[in-house]
Design an enzyme around this catalytic site. Structure first.
Site, PDB file in Angstrom:
ATOM      1  N   ARG A 252       5.572  -7.341  -6.978  1.00 44.04           N
ATOM      2  CA  ARG A 252       5.493  -8.781  -7.231  1.00 44.04           C
ATOM      3  C   ARG A 252       4.059  -9.192  -7.541  1.00 44.04           C
ATOM      4  O   ARG A 252       3.110  -8.513  -7.169  1.00 44.04           O
ATOM      5  CB  ARG A 252       5.956  -9.561  -5.992  1.00 44.04           C
ATOM      6  CG  ARG A 252       7.426  -9.401  -5.675  1.00 44.04           C
ATOM      7  CD  ARG A 252       7.781 -10.135  -4.398  1.00 44.04           C
ATOM      8  NE  ARG A 252       7.074  -9.590  -3.259  1.00 44.04           N
ATOM      9  CZ  ARG A 252       6.915 -10.220  -2.093  1.00 44.04           C
ATOM     10  NH1 ARG A 252       7.395 -11.431  -1.935  1.00 44.04           N
ATOM     11  NH2 ARG A 252       6.291  -9.657  -1.096  1.00 44.04           N
TER      12      ARG A 252
ATOM     13  N   LYS B 264      -2.808 -14.353   4.227  1.00 40.71           N
ATOM     14  CA  LYS B 264      -1.995 -13.146   4.113  1.00 40.71           C
ATOM     15  C   LYS B 264      -2.775 -11.965   3.540  1.00 40.71           C
ATOM     16  O   LYS B 264      -2.519 -10.812   3.843  1.00 40.71           O
ATOM     17  CB  LYS B 264      -0.753 -13.437   3.241  1.00 40.71           C
ATOM     18  CG  LYS B 264       0.172 -12.245   3.074  1.00 40.71           C
ATOM     19  CD  LYS B 264       1.363 -12.603   2.218  1.00 40.71           C
ATOM     20  CE  LYS B 264       2.279 -11.419   2.012  1.00 40.71           C
ATOM     21  NZ  LYS B 264       1.722 -10.403   1.122  1.00 40.71           N
TER      22      LYS B 264
ATOM     23  N   THR C  45       0.837  -1.206   0.000  1.00 40.96           N
ATOM     24  CA  THR C  45       0.000   0.000   0.000  1.00 40.96           C
ATOM     25  C   THR C  45       0.867   1.249   0.000  1.00 40.96           C
ATOM     26  O   THR C  45       0.612   2.205  -0.749  1.00 40.96           O
ATOM     27  CB  THR C  45      -0.931  -0.009   1.232  1.00 40.96           C
ATOM     28  OG1 THR C  45      -1.710  -1.213   1.215  1.00 40.96           O
ATOM     29  CG2 THR C  45      -1.853   1.195   1.243  1.00 40.96           C
TER      30      THR C  45
ATOM     31  N   ALA D 148       9.664 -14.165   0.140  1.00 39.55           N
ATOM     32  CA  ALA D 148      10.893 -13.671   0.760  1.00 39.55           C
ATOM     33  C   ALA D 148      11.342 -14.551   1.921  1.00 39.55           C
ATOM     34  O   ALA D 148      12.507 -14.509   2.298  1.00 39.55           O
ATOM     35  CB  ALA D 148      10.702 -12.241   1.237  1.00 39.55           C
TER      36      ALA D 148
ATOM     37  N   PHE E 285      -3.085   3.901  10.346  1.00 36.76           N
ATOM     38  CA  PHE E 285      -4.303   3.100  10.453  1.00 36.76           C
ATOM     39  C   PHE E 285      -5.357   3.913  11.220  1.00 36.76           C
ATOM     40  O   PHE E 285      -5.018   4.753  12.055  1.00 36.76           O
ATOM     41  CB  PHE E 285      -4.033   1.780  11.197  1.00 36.76           C
ATOM     42  CG  PHE E 285      -3.435   0.693  10.334  1.00 36.76           C
ATOM     43  CD1 PHE E 285      -4.119  -0.486  10.087  1.00 36.76           C
ATOM     44  CD2 PHE E 285      -2.177   0.849   9.762  1.00 36.76           C
ATOM     45  CE1 PHE E 285      -3.573  -1.488   9.307  1.00 36.76           C
ATOM     46  CE2 PHE E 285      -1.615  -0.146   8.980  1.00 36.76           C
ATOM     47  CZ  PHE E 285      -2.316  -1.320   8.749  1.00 36.76           C
TER      48      PHE E 285
ATOM     49  N   TRP F 218      -3.540   4.846   2.455  1.00 37.28           N
ATOM     50  CA  TRP F 218      -4.682   3.924   2.378  1.00 37.28           C
ATOM     51  C   TRP F 218      -5.968   4.741   2.251  1.00 37.28           C
ATOM     52  O   TRP F 218      -6.814   4.451   1.402  1.00 37.28           O
ATOM     53  CB  TRP F 218      -4.746   3.031   3.627  1.00 37.28           C
ATOM     54  CG  TRP F 218      -5.773   1.934   3.492  1.00 37.28           C
ATOM     55  CD1 TRP F 218      -5.552   0.663   3.075  1.00 37.28           C
ATOM     56  CD2 TRP F 218      -7.181   2.024   3.778  1.00 37.28           C
ATOM     57  NE1 TRP F 218      -6.732  -0.050   3.065  1.00 37.28           N
ATOM     58  CE2 TRP F 218      -7.742   0.758   3.492  1.00 37.28           C
ATOM     59  CE3 TRP F 218      -8.017   3.033   4.237  1.00 37.28           C
ATOM     60  CZ2 TRP F 218      -9.106   0.493   3.643  1.00 37.28           C
ATOM     61  CZ3 TRP F 218      -9.389   2.771   4.384  1.00 37.28           C
ATOM     62  CH2 TRP F 218      -9.918   1.512   4.099  1.00 37.28           C
TER      63      TRP F 218
END
Length: 561
Positions: A99, A110, A78, A278, A386, A414
């Site tokens: 990716r 996830k 994000t 990763a 957030f 966001w």
């Protein structure tokens, strides 16, 4: 009350006005010969375009990384998308490089890898599902090789492959623990030779790593030919070249090697291509996509998976070497929520203000900042905002950063898209143009494999040392004898901790990393060190995200984050 009015990521994405993909291609200065449409909003850009642009100066490459992830979420993708949008708003021609998501984690726990809120790459439904079929092509190539190995043994085994020493596994792009260990060839002589086998998740396949590190088809073919698939009865390595199937594998990947072009909600161009994990692979999108983005934009914003200890270390020690990439700066993403969890707060208490937990959690951020400084790169700390973060908590993190001399910015990407990242973008521009840069690798390639591992453990993780299993020690000896000692190291480790124990949050010290085995990824060009209990085939959680997903008769997708 706030939660009731927050739109989901997919609702926001489905309402976004998208430009036809030809307009995004034109925005980048691509000709019709450079790209091929995959529907209205997706395209493949030819890898040959990179050769046409080889004399064009490279843009500034900005790496976005983070602290160790927690179940609270960090929003690295994000921030990557939001920063790219913000740089464009400041009239810096910017291209994003991400990716591709794997179906396993998307269907598991996830979440997607297309960003979130008003900082997403779109069409997110396609990107988070089958997209342009790249991962399926890798799955097919990987399993075609498995079929050819078993057929070679069935047809007489001219290479004298020791079926007990076949190291090539089958793959599937799904979390499926039941397939970790299997037996193939049962049912009598007509059905092959019985042997133990197993599945990894597709994104852990060496072919995925190779696709992401190759510069063109010839390089891809050469790398595929070097892959070690087994050992013979004299314990000598058997490669794809010995089987003679590198041409067939490259053929299956002829479309997958070309980067995928999409756009963000604010119509910023984005390449989404390749997706090695990763924690079990090198965690970066393709070299071709990143290089192409740097030829087409003044700034490239890209990410590496998970935290600095995994994704960023591998981006800097493996990908930049393979692709000749010169990074300009790093953005280290932190969240109040994750910092509180690293400070001991429980997940169900994260909405409550907790300055003490935040103070304790800052140690995790501190270690990652130290690591980026040791690479000699300028950086900015991005506080990904957030909705439940309190002003006091945000202020505490800002004050801590400023007191310790760390550039910091609150990113509200966001909720606000690019507009919420303009301050972050200005700070990134400032450190790129005025920051001190002295980029250096963490270790020398000529150092012994065990020394490279120890360097990463001590300098990047903050551990005290490494313990090698008897199997790993034996492999170290064999790998040196085979001439593989000068390759970089790719650590397979839990993402949740600096240590190899996912329960050790914060900044543990005095710990030992346990290397249980090594894997020779000679085609990719690195040695994988598998630590702790990290799995190359994950499992699904008790309540997979897939339970909430659906599609109606009109093709409207719901429940996808």
């Amino acid at each position: 009350m706030i939660d009731q009015h927050i739109k989901t990521d997919i609702e926001i994405a489905q309402e976004a006005p998208l430009k036809p993909i030809h307009e995004i291609a034109e925005q980048l200065g691509l000709s019709e010969e450079d790209w091929e449409p995959y529907g209205r909003y997706k395209a493949k850009v030819s890898a040959h375009t990179l050769k046409r642009l080889q004399d064009t100066p490279d843009g500034k490459v900005i790496l976005v990384t983070s602290i160790n992830p927690t179940p609270a979420g960090e929003g690295k993708s994000t921030v990557t998308v939001g920063l790219g949008q913000a740089l464009n708003r400041l009239e810096k021609k910017t291209v994003i490089a991400l990716r591709e998501p794997s179906l396993g984690p998307s269907m598991g726990m996830k979440g997607g890898a297309a960003g979130g809120g008003y900082s997403q790459v779109v069409p997110m439904e396609d990107i988070n599902l089958h997209f342009t079929g790249d991962i399926h092509a890798i799955t097919t190539a990987n399993n075609a090789l498995s079929a050819m190995i078993d057929n070679h043994i069935h047809q007489g085994n001219d290479l004298d492959i020791d079926q007990r020493r076949i190291v090539w596994k089958r793959v599937l792009d799904m979390n499926d623990r039941a397939l970790r260990n299997i037996v193939v060839g049962l049912g009598g002589p007509a059905n092959g030779v019985p042997r133990e086998d197993g599945f990894d998740i597709t994104v852990a396949s060496e072919i995925m790593a190779i696709l992401c590190l190759s510069t063109d088809i010839d390089d891809l073919k050469q790398r595929l030919s070097k892959m070690v698939i087994a050992y013979n009865r004299n314990k000598e390595p058997i490669t794809v070249n010995d089987l003679g199937v590198q041409g067939a594998l490259a053929l299956l990947l002829k479309d997958a090697i070309h980067p995928n072009l999409v756009q963000t909600i604010e119509n910023t161009p984005a390449f989404v291509h390749g997706g090695p994990f990763a924690n079990i692979a090198h965690g970066c999108n393709s070299v071709i996509a990143t290089k192409l983005a740097s030829k087409l934009g003044d700034y490239v914003v890209t990410e590496a998976g998970f935290g600095v200890d995994l994704g960023a270390e591998k981006f800097l020690d493996i990908k930049t070497r393979a692709g000749g990439i010169d990074p300009s700066a790093v953005v280290i993403v932190v969240t109040v929520r994750a910092l509180k969890m690293h400070g001991g707060a429980a997940k169900d208490e994260l909405k409550n203000e907790d300055i003490e937990a935040l103070k304790r959690g800052m140690a995790n951020a501190e270690k990652h900042i130290e690591t980026i400084k040791s690479f000699g790169l300028p950086y900015v700390v991005a506080i990904n905002h957030f909705v439940h973060d309190t002003e006091r908590e945000i202020q505490y993190v800002q004050d801590w950063c400023q007191a310790n001399g760390h550039p910091v910015s609150v990113a509200k990407v966001w909720a606000e898209g690019g507009a919420g990242g303009e301050d972050l973008a200005r700070q990134v521009i400032d450190v790129v143009e005025n920051g001190k840069k002295d980029f250096k690798y963490m270790y020398d390639l000529d150092a012994p494999i065990e020394e490279k591992i120890e360097t990463i453990v001590k300098k990047v993780y903050g551990g005290s040392g490494v313990e090698f299993s008897a199997k790993a020690l034996k492999q170290l000896k064999e790998f040196k004898e085979n001439g593989w000692g000068n390759l970089p190291v790719c650590m397979a480790k839990t993402q949740y901790s600096l240590s190899d124990d996912p329960k050790k949050a914060g900044r543990p010290s005095g710990f030992t990393i346990h290397v249980r085995e090594l894997k020779a990824s000679i085609g990719a060009g690195f040695i994988v060190a598998i630590t702790g209990t990290v799995m190359t085939m994950p499992g699904l959680p008790k309540k997979p995200a897939a339970l909430n997903m659906n599609v109606n008769n009109d093709g409207y997708v719901s429940g996808l984050f």
